[in-house]
Design a protein around this motif. Structure first.
Motif, PDB file in Angstrom:
ATOM      1  N   ASP A 128       0.833  -1.205   0.000  1.00  9.95           N
ATOM      2  CA  ASP A 128       0.000   0.000   0.000  1.00  9.95           C
ATOM      3  C   ASP A 128       0.868   1.254   0.000  1.00  9.95           C
ATOM      4  O   ASP A 128       0.571   2.226  -0.684  1.00  9.95           O
ATOM      5  CB  ASP A 128      -0.929   0.022   1.219  1.00  9.95           C
ATOM      6  CG  ASP A 128      -1.996  -1.059   1.149  1.00  9.95           C
ATOM      7  OD1 ASP A 128      -2.279  -1.548   0.031  1.00  9.95           O
ATOM      8  OD2 ASP A 128      -2.529  -1.414   2.214  1.00  9.95           O
ATOM      9  N   TYR A 129       1.948   1.217   0.756  1.00  6.57           N
ATOM     10  CA  TYR A 129       2.865   2.358   0.787  1.00  6.57           C
ATOM     11  C   TYR A 129       3.554   2.529  -0.558  1.00  6.57           C
ATOM     12  O   TYR A 129       3.760   3.652  -1.015  1.00  6.57           O
ATOM     13  CB  TYR A 129       3.908   2.193   1.901  1.00  6.57           C
ATOM     14  CG  TYR A 129       3.305   2.268   3.279  1.00  6.57           C
ATOM     15  CD1 TYR A 129       2.880   3.479   3.803  1.00  6.57           C
ATOM     16  CD2 TYR A 129       3.150   1.121   4.034  1.00  6.57           C
ATOM     17  CE1 TYR A 129       2.320   3.548   5.060  1.00  6.57           C
ATOM     18  CE2 TYR A 129       2.584   1.179   5.295  1.00  6.57           C
ATOM     19  CZ  TYR A 129       2.171   2.386   5.808  1.00  6.57           C
ATOM     20  OH  TYR A 129       1.608   2.455   7.044  1.00  6.57           O
ATOM     21  N   VAL A 130       3.897   1.428  -1.191  1.00  2.00           N
ATOM     22  CA  VAL A 130       4.526   1.496  -2.518  1.00  2.00           C
ATOM     23  C   VAL A 130       3.542   2.103  -3.515  1.00  2.00           C
ATOM     24  O   VAL A 130       3.914   2.941  -4.339  1.00  2.00           O
ATOM     25  CB  VAL A 130       4.994   0.090  -2.984  1.00  2.00           C
ATOM     26  CG1 VAL A 130       5.497   0.137  -4.418  1.00  2.00           C
ATOM     27  CG2 VAL A 130       6.078  -0.433  -2.065  1.00  2.00           C
ATOM     28  N   GLU A 131       2.294   1.714  -3.434  1.00  2.00           N
ATOM     29  CA  GLU A 131       1.274   2.252  -4.331  1.00  2.00           C
ATOM     30  C   GLU A 131       1.118   3.770  -4.155  1.00  2.00           C
ATOM     31  O   GLU A 131       0.895   4.495  -5.120  1.00  2.00           O
ATOM     32  CB  GLU A 131      -0.080   1.574  -4.082  1.00  2.00           C
ATOM     33  CG  GLU A 131      -0.154   0.137  -4.528  1.00  2.00           C
ATOM     34  CD  GLU A 131      -0.043  -0.032  -6.033  1.00  2.00           C
ATOM     35  OE1 GLU A 131      -0.546   0.823  -6.783  1.00  2.00           O
ATOM     36  OE2 GLU A 131       0.568  -1.023  -6.452  1.00  2.00           O
ATOM     37  N   ARG A 132       1.244   4.244  -2.941  1.00  2.00           N
ATOM     38  CA  ARG A 132       1.084   5.675  -2.659  1.00  2.00           C
ATOM     39  C   ARG A 132       2.233   6.523  -3.201  1.00  2.00           C
ATOM     40  O   ARG A 132       2.112   7.740  -3.283  1.00  2.00           O
ATOM     41  CB  ARG A 132       0.972   5.912  -1.155  1.00  2.00           C
ATOM     42  CG  ARG A 132      -0.292   5.362  -0.559  1.00  2.00           C
ATOM     43  CD  ARG A 132      -0.349   5.648   0.917  1.00  2.00           C
ATOM     44  NE  ARG A 132      -1.227   4.704   1.564  1.00  2.00           N
ATOM     45  CZ  ARG A 132      -1.193   4.392   2.835  1.00  2.00           C
ATOM     46  NH1 ARG A 132      -0.321   4.982   3.618  1.00  2.00           N
ATOM     47  NH2 ARG A 132      -2.020   3.515   3.340  1.00  2.00           N
ATOM     48  N   LEU A 133       3.341   5.887  -3.546  1.00  2.00           N
ATOM     49  CA  LEU A 133       4.503   6.633  -4.047  1.00  2.00           C
ATOM     50  C   LEU A 133       4.258   7.202  -5.435  1.00  2.00           C
ATOM     51  O   LEU A 133       4.935   8.125  -5.851  1.00  2.00           O
ATOM     52  CB  LEU A 133       5.734   5.732  -4.102  1.00  2.00           C
ATOM     53  CG  LEU A 133       6.308   5.294  -2.767  1.00  2.00           C
ATOM     54  CD1 LEU A 133       7.465   4.339  -3.000  1.00  2.00           C
ATOM     55  CD2 LEU A 133       6.756   6.477  -1.948  1.00  2.00           C
ATOM     56  N   LYS A 136       5.624   6.112 -11.221  1.00  2.00           N
ATOM     57  CA  LYS A 136       7.040   6.075 -11.607  1.00  2.00           C
ATOM     58  C   LYS A 136       7.883   5.372 -10.536  1.00  2.00           C
ATOM     59  O   LYS A 136       8.664   4.474 -10.843  1.00  2.00           O
ATOM     60  CB  LYS A 136       7.544   7.500 -11.827  1.00  2.00           C
ATOM     61  CG  LYS A 136       8.760   7.584 -12.674  1.00  2.00           C
ATOM     62  CD  LYS A 136       8.381   8.109 -14.026  1.00  2.00           C
ATOM     63  CE  LYS A 136       9.590   8.421 -14.851  1.00  2.00           C
ATOM     64  NZ  LYS A 136       9.311   8.436 -16.243  1.00  2.00           N
ATOM     65  N   CYS A 137       7.701   5.782  -9.269  1.00  2.00           N
ATOM     66  CA  CYS A 137       8.462   5.156  -8.186  1.00  2.00           C
ATOM     67  C   CYS A 137       8.084   3.689  -8.026  1.00  2.00           C
ATOM     68  O   CYS A 137       8.952   2.838  -7.813  1.00  2.00           O
ATOM     69  CB  CYS A 137       8.226   5.891  -6.864  1.00  2.00           C
ATOM     70  SG  CYS A 137       9.279   7.332  -6.643  1.00  2.00           S
ATOM     71  N   LEU A 142       9.692  -1.805  -7.957  1.00  2.00           N
ATOM     72  CA  LEU A 142       9.293  -3.185  -8.247  1.00  2.00           C
ATOM     73  C   LEU A 142      10.205  -3.824  -9.284  1.00  2.00           C
ATOM     74  O   LEU A 142      10.590  -4.986  -9.157  1.00  2.00           O
ATOM     75  CB  LEU A 142       7.836  -3.243  -8.711  1.00  2.00           C
ATOM     76  CG  LEU A 142       6.789  -2.979  -7.626  1.00  2.00           C
ATOM     77  CD1 LEU A 142       5.386  -2.966  -8.232  1.00  2.00           C
ATOM     78  CD2 LEU A 142       6.872  -3.998  -6.509  1.00  2.00           C
ATOM     79  N   ALA A 143      10.568  -3.061 -10.302  1.00  2.00           N
ATOM     80  CA  ALA A 143      11.455  -3.596 -11.340  1.00  2.00           C
ATOM     81  C   ALA A 143      12.799  -3.982 -10.742  1.00  2.00           C
ATOM     82  O   ALA A 143      13.342  -5.053 -11.048  1.00  2.00           O
ATOM     83  CB  ALA A 143      11.641  -2.576 -12.455  1.00  2.00           C
ATOM     84  N   PHE A 144      13.341  -3.140  -9.859  1.00  2.00           N
ATOM     85  CA  PHE A 144      14.674  -3.408  -9.308  1.00  2.00           C
ATOM     86  C   PHE A 144      14.642  -4.484  -8.220  1.00  2.00           C
ATOM     87  O   PHE A 144      15.399  -5.452  -8.268  1.00  2.00           O
ATOM     88  CB  PHE A 144      15.288  -2.125  -8.747  1.00  2.00           C
ATOM     89  CG  PHE A 144      16.709  -2.297  -8.304  1.00  2.00           C
ATOM     90  CD1 PHE A 144      17.742  -2.315  -9.227  1.00  2.00           C
ATOM     91  CD2 PHE A 144      17.028  -2.462  -6.961  1.00  2.00           C
ATOM     92  CE1 PHE A 144      19.060  -2.486  -8.827  1.00  2.00           C
ATOM     93  CE2 PHE A 144      18.340  -2.638  -6.549  1.00  2.00           C
ATOM     94  CZ  PHE A 144      19.353  -2.647  -7.489  1.00  2.00           C
ATOM     95  N   LYS A 170      15.968   5.637  -8.139  1.00  2.00           N
ATOM     96  CA  LYS A 170      15.694   4.470  -7.294  1.00  2.00           C
ATOM     97  C   LYS A 170      15.955   4.820  -5.837  1.00  2.00           C
ATOM     98  O   LYS A 170      15.139   4.519  -4.962  1.00  2.00           O
ATOM     99  CB  LYS A 170      16.562   3.293  -7.721  1.00  2.00           C
ATOM    100  CG  LYS A 170      16.407   2.063  -6.815  1.00  2.00           C
ATOM    101  CD  LYS A 170      17.419   0.992  -7.135  1.00  2.00           C
ATOM    102  CE  LYS A 170      18.794   1.402  -6.791  1.00  2.00           C
ATOM    103  NZ  LYS A 170      19.495   0.711  -5.753  1.00  2.00           N
ATOM    104  N   PHE A 171      17.084   5.478  -5.556  1.00  2.00           N
ATOM    105  CA  PHE A 171      17.398   5.849  -4.180  1.00  2.00           C
ATOM    106  C   PHE A 171      16.389   6.865  -3.632  1.00  2.00           C
ATOM    107  O   PHE A 171      15.986   6.776  -2.479  1.00  2.00           O
ATOM    108  CB  PHE A 171      18.819   6.392  -4.064  1.00  2.00           C
ATOM    109  CG  PHE A 171      19.862   5.321  -4.055  1.00  2.00           C
ATOM    110  CD1 PHE A 171      19.897   4.348  -3.078  1.00  2.00           C
ATOM    111  CD2 PHE A 171      20.816   5.278  -5.049  1.00  2.00           C
ATOM    112  CE1 PHE A 171      20.858   3.348  -3.069  1.00  2.00           C
ATOM    113  CE2 PHE A 171      21.783   4.289  -5.055  1.00  2.00           C
ATOM    114  CZ  PHE A 171      21.800   3.326  -4.073  1.00  2.00           C
ATOM    115  N   LYS A 172      15.972   7.819  -4.440  1.00  2.00           N
ATOM    116  CA  LYS A 172      14.981   8.801  -3.991  1.00  2.00           C
ATOM    117  C   LYS A 172      13.655   8.125  -3.674  1.00  2.00           C
ATOM    118  O   LYS A 172      13.015   8.425  -2.666  1.00  2.00           O
ATOM    119  CB  LYS A 172      14.776   9.879  -5.060  1.00  2.00           C
ATOM    120  CG  LYS A 172      15.905  10.863  -5.152  1.00  2.00           C
ATOM    121  CD  LYS A 172      15.621  11.906  -6.218  1.00  2.00           C
ATOM    122  CE  LYS A 172      16.742  12.908  -6.337  1.00  2.00           C
ATOM    123  NZ  LYS A 172      16.477  13.905  -7.385  1.00  2.00           N
ATOM    124  N   CYS A 173      13.244   7.213  -4.535  1.00  2.00           N
ATOM    125  CA  CYS A 173      11.983   6.503  -4.309  1.00  2.00           C
ATOM    126  C   CYS A 173      12.060   5.635  -3.056  1.00  2.00           C
ATOM    127  O   CYS A 173      11.116   5.584  -2.264  1.00  2.00           O
ATOM    128  CB  CYS A 173      11.625   5.642  -5.521  1.00  2.00           C
ATOM    129  SG  CYS A 173      11.165   6.604  -6.972  1.00  2.00           S
TER     130      CYS A 173
END
Length: 192
Positions: A128-133, A136-137, A142-144, A170-173
Protein backbone atom coordinates in the motif's frame (compact mmCIF):
# COMPACT_ATOMS: atom_id res chain seq x y z
CA UNK A 1 50.53 18.09 -15.48
CA UNK A 2 52.82 15.16 -16.17
CA UNK A 3 50.36 12.81 -14.49
CA UNK A 4 47.55 13.63 -16.90
CA UNK A 5 49.86 13.21 -19.88
CA UNK A 6 50.94 9.82 -18.61
CA UNK A 7 47.38 8.80 -17.78
CA UNK A 8 45.88 9.82 -21.13
CA UNK A 9 46.93 6.58 -22.86
CA UNK A 10 45.54 4.48 -19.98
CA UNK A 11 42.22 6.33 -20.04
CA UNK A 12 42.08 6.03 -23.83
CA UNK A 13 42.86 2.32 -23.64
CA UNK A 14 40.09 1.82 -21.06
CA UNK A 15 37.65 3.80 -23.20
CA UNK A 16 38.53 1.73 -26.27
CA UNK A 17 38.15 -1.52 -24.29
CA UNK A 18 34.74 -0.44 -23.01
CA UNK A 19 33.56 0.56 -26.47
CA UNK A 20 34.84 -2.53 -28.30
CA UNK A 21 34.06 -5.27 -25.77
CA UNK A 22 32.19 -3.73 -22.84
CA UNK A 23 31.25 -7.03 -21.20
CA UNK A 24 34.83 -8.31 -21.13
CA UNK A 25 36.23 -4.99 -19.85
CA UNK A 26 33.60 -4.70 -17.10
CA UNK A 27 34.10 -8.33 -16.07
CA UNK A 28 37.82 -7.72 -15.76
CA UNK A 29 37.25 -4.61 -13.64
CA UNK A 30 34.74 -6.50 -11.52
CA UNK A 31 37.16 -9.36 -10.80
CA UNK A 32 39.95 -7.00 -9.81
CA UNK A 33 38.06 -4.36 -7.85
CA UNK A 34 34.90 -5.85 -6.35
CA UNK A 35 36.60 -8.00 -3.68
CA UNK A 36 38.43 -4.89 -2.47
CA UNK A 37 35.23 -2.83 -2.39
CA UNK A 38 33.33 -5.61 -0.60
CA UNK A 39 36.08 -5.93 2.02
CA UNK A 40 36.14 -2.17 2.55
CA UNK A 41 32.36 -1.69 2.81
CA UNK A 42 31.84 -4.73 5.04
CA UNK A 43 34.72 -3.57 7.23
CA UNK A 44 33.10 -0.15 7.60
CA UNK A 45 29.60 -1.04 8.74
CA UNK A 46 28.08 -2.22 5.48
CA UNK A 47 26.67 -5.45 4.13
CA UNK A 48 27.54 -7.45 1.03
CA UNK A 49 24.45 -5.95 -0.64
CA UNK A 50 25.66 -2.44 0.28
CA UNK A 51 29.01 -3.29 -1.30
CA UNK A 52 27.34 -4.50 -4.47
CA UNK A 53 25.19 -1.35 -4.72
CA UNK A 54 28.14 0.96 -4.12
CA UNK A 55 30.30 -0.97 -6.59
CA UNK A 56 27.65 -0.76 -9.31
CA UNK A 57 27.26 2.97 -8.76
CA UNK A 58 31.05 3.41 -8.91
CA UNK A 59 31.19 1.34 -12.09
CA UNK A 60 28.55 3.57 -13.67
CA UNK A 61 30.55 6.69 -12.77
CA UNK A 62 33.75 5.20 -14.19
CA UNK A 63 31.99 4.03 -17.34
CA UNK A 64 30.37 7.41 -17.99
CA UNK A 65 33.68 9.21 -17.48
CA UNK A 66 35.60 6.78 -19.68
CA UNK A 67 33.10 6.76 -22.53
CA UNK A 68 32.52 10.50 -22.22
CA UNK A 69 36.23 11.18 -22.53
CA UNK A 70 36.50 13.01 -19.19
CA UNK A 71 38.41 10.27 -17.34
CA UNK A 72 41.93 11.08 -16.19
CA UNK A 73 43.69 8.14 -14.58
CA UNK A 74 46.54 8.67 -12.13
CA UNK A 75 46.49 4.99 -11.12
CA UNK A 76 45.08 1.75 -12.52
CA UNK A 77 41.41 1.67 -13.48
CA UNK A 78 40.64 -0.78 -10.67
CA UNK A 79 42.35 1.46 -8.10
CA UNK A 80 40.39 4.44 -9.40
CA UNK A 81 37.18 2.38 -9.20
CA UNK A 82 37.89 1.42 -5.58
CA UNK A 83 38.47 5.10 -4.78
CA UNK A 84 35.12 6.06 -6.28
CA UNK A 85 33.41 3.29 -4.29
CA UNK A 86 35.07 4.42 -1.05
CA UNK A 87 33.86 7.98 -1.61
CA UNK A 88 30.34 6.76 -2.39
CA UNK A 89 30.34 4.61 0.75
CA UNK A 90 31.50 7.55 2.90
CA UNK A 91 28.70 9.64 1.39
CA UNK A 92 26.17 6.89 2.17
CA UNK A 93 27.39 6.63 5.76
CA UNK A 94 27.03 10.40 6.22
CA UNK A 95 23.52 10.21 4.76
CA UNK A 96 22.61 7.40 7.16
CA UNK A 97 23.99 9.38 10.11
CA UNK A 98 21.60 12.21 9.27
CA UNK A 99 18.59 9.89 9.58
CA UNK A 100 16.59 10.32 12.79
CA UNK A 101 17.19 6.72 13.91
CA UNK A 102 19.75 4.02 13.35
CA UNK A 103 19.47 3.19 9.67
CA UNK A 104 18.75 -0.36 8.64
CA UNK A 105 19.49 -1.88 5.27
CA UNK A 106 16.48 -1.56 2.97
CA UNK A 107 15.67 -5.27 3.03
CA UNK A 108 15.66 -5.41 6.84
CA UNK A 109 13.60 -2.26 7.07
CA UNK A 110 10.98 -3.59 4.65
CA UNK A 111 10.99 -6.94 6.49
CA UNK A 112 10.47 -5.18 9.82
CA UNK A 113 7.64 -3.15 8.30
CA UNK A 114 6.04 -6.32 6.96
CA UNK A 115 6.35 -8.06 10.34
CA UNK A 116 4.75 -5.08 12.07
CA UNK A 117 2.04 -5.05 9.43
CA UNK A 118 1.41 -8.76 10.08
CA UNK A 119 0.50 -8.08 13.68
CA UNK A 120 -1.65 -5.00 13.08
CA UNK A 121 -2.75 -5.25 9.44
CA UNK A 122 -2.65 -7.72 6.54
CA UNK A 123 0.78 -8.59 5.13
CA UNK A 124 0.27 -6.54 1.98
CA UNK A 125 0.36 -3.26 3.90
CA UNK A 126 3.85 -2.36 2.65
CA UNK A 127 2.57 -2.65 -0.90
CA UNK A 128 0.00 0.00 0.00
CA UNK A 129 2.86 2.36 0.79
CA UNK A 130 4.53 1.50 -2.52
CA UNK A 131 1.27 2.25 -4.33
CA UNK A 132 1.08 5.68 -2.66
CA UNK A 133 4.50 6.63 -4.05
CA UNK A 134 3.12 7.06 -7.53
CA UNK A 135 3.45 5.11 -10.74
CA UNK A 136 7.04 6.08 -11.61
CA UNK A 137 8.46 5.16 -8.19
CA UNK A 138 6.38 2.00 -7.99
CA UNK A 139 7.66 0.87 -11.40
CA UNK A 140 11.29 1.57 -10.53
CA UNK A 141 11.22 -0.12 -7.11
CA UNK A 142 9.29 -3.18 -8.25
CA UNK A 143 11.46 -3.60 -11.34
CA UNK A 144 14.67 -3.41 -9.31
CA UNK A 145 13.80 -5.21 -6.07
CA UNK A 146 11.03 -7.60 -7.09
CA UNK A 147 11.76 -8.40 -10.73
CA UNK A 148 15.54 -7.86 -10.29
CA UNK A 149 15.87 -6.06 -13.61
CA UNK A 150 19.21 -4.40 -14.40
CA UNK A 151 19.35 -0.64 -14.08
CA UNK A 152 20.05 -0.29 -17.81
CA UNK A 153 16.69 -1.90 -18.55
CA UNK A 154 14.92 0.21 -15.92
CA UNK A 155 16.46 3.39 -17.33
CA UNK A 156 15.30 2.54 -20.85
CA UNK A 157 11.80 1.49 -19.77
CA UNK A 158 11.22 4.66 -17.74
CA UNK A 159 12.79 7.15 -20.14
CA UNK A 160 15.84 8.11 -18.07
CA UNK A 161 18.78 9.57 -19.98
CA UNK A 162 21.36 7.41 -18.20
CA UNK A 163 21.75 4.52 -15.80
CA UNK A 164 23.00 7.02 -13.22
CA UNK A 165 19.68 8.90 -13.45
CA UNK A 166 17.80 5.64 -12.85
CA UNK A 167 20.05 4.87 -9.86
CA UNK A 168 19.43 8.27 -8.33
CA UNK A 169 15.68 7.94 -8.89
CA UNK A 170 15.69 4.47 -7.29
CA UNK A 171 17.40 5.85 -4.18
CA UNK A 172 14.98 8.80 -3.99
CA UNK A 173 11.98 6.50 -4.31
CA UNK A 174 13.36 4.12 -1.70
CA UNK A 175 13.94 7.02 0.67
CA UNK A 176 10.36 8.26 0.14
CA UNK A 177 9.09 4.74 0.89
CA UNK A 178 11.20 4.51 4.05
CA UNK A 179 9.97 7.88 5.26
CA UNK A 180 6.30 7.08 4.66
CA UNK A 181 6.60 3.72 6.46
CA UNK A 182 8.48 5.40 9.34
CA UNK A 183 5.83 8.12 9.66
CA UNK A 184 3.03 5.57 9.71
CA UNK A 185 4.65 3.34 12.32
CA UNK A 186 5.75 6.29 14.45
CA UNK A 187 2.16 7.53 14.45
CA UNK A 188 0.92 4.07 15.51
CA UNK A 189 3.48 3.91 18.32
CA UNK A 190 2.47 7.33 19.64
CA UNK A 191 -1.23 6.40 19.67
CA UNK A 192 -0.67 3.48 22.07
Amino acid sequence: MTTSLLSAPAATALRDALLTDRERALTRLYRRAFPLVRRYVCGHGGTAQDAQDVFHDALVVLYEQAVGGTLVLTASASTYLVGIARNLWHHELRRRDRLPHEALPAELELQAAEESADTAEPAFAVLDYVERLGEKCRNVLLAFYYFQQPLTQIAAANGYRSVRSATVQKFKCLERLRNSVRRAFTAETIEY
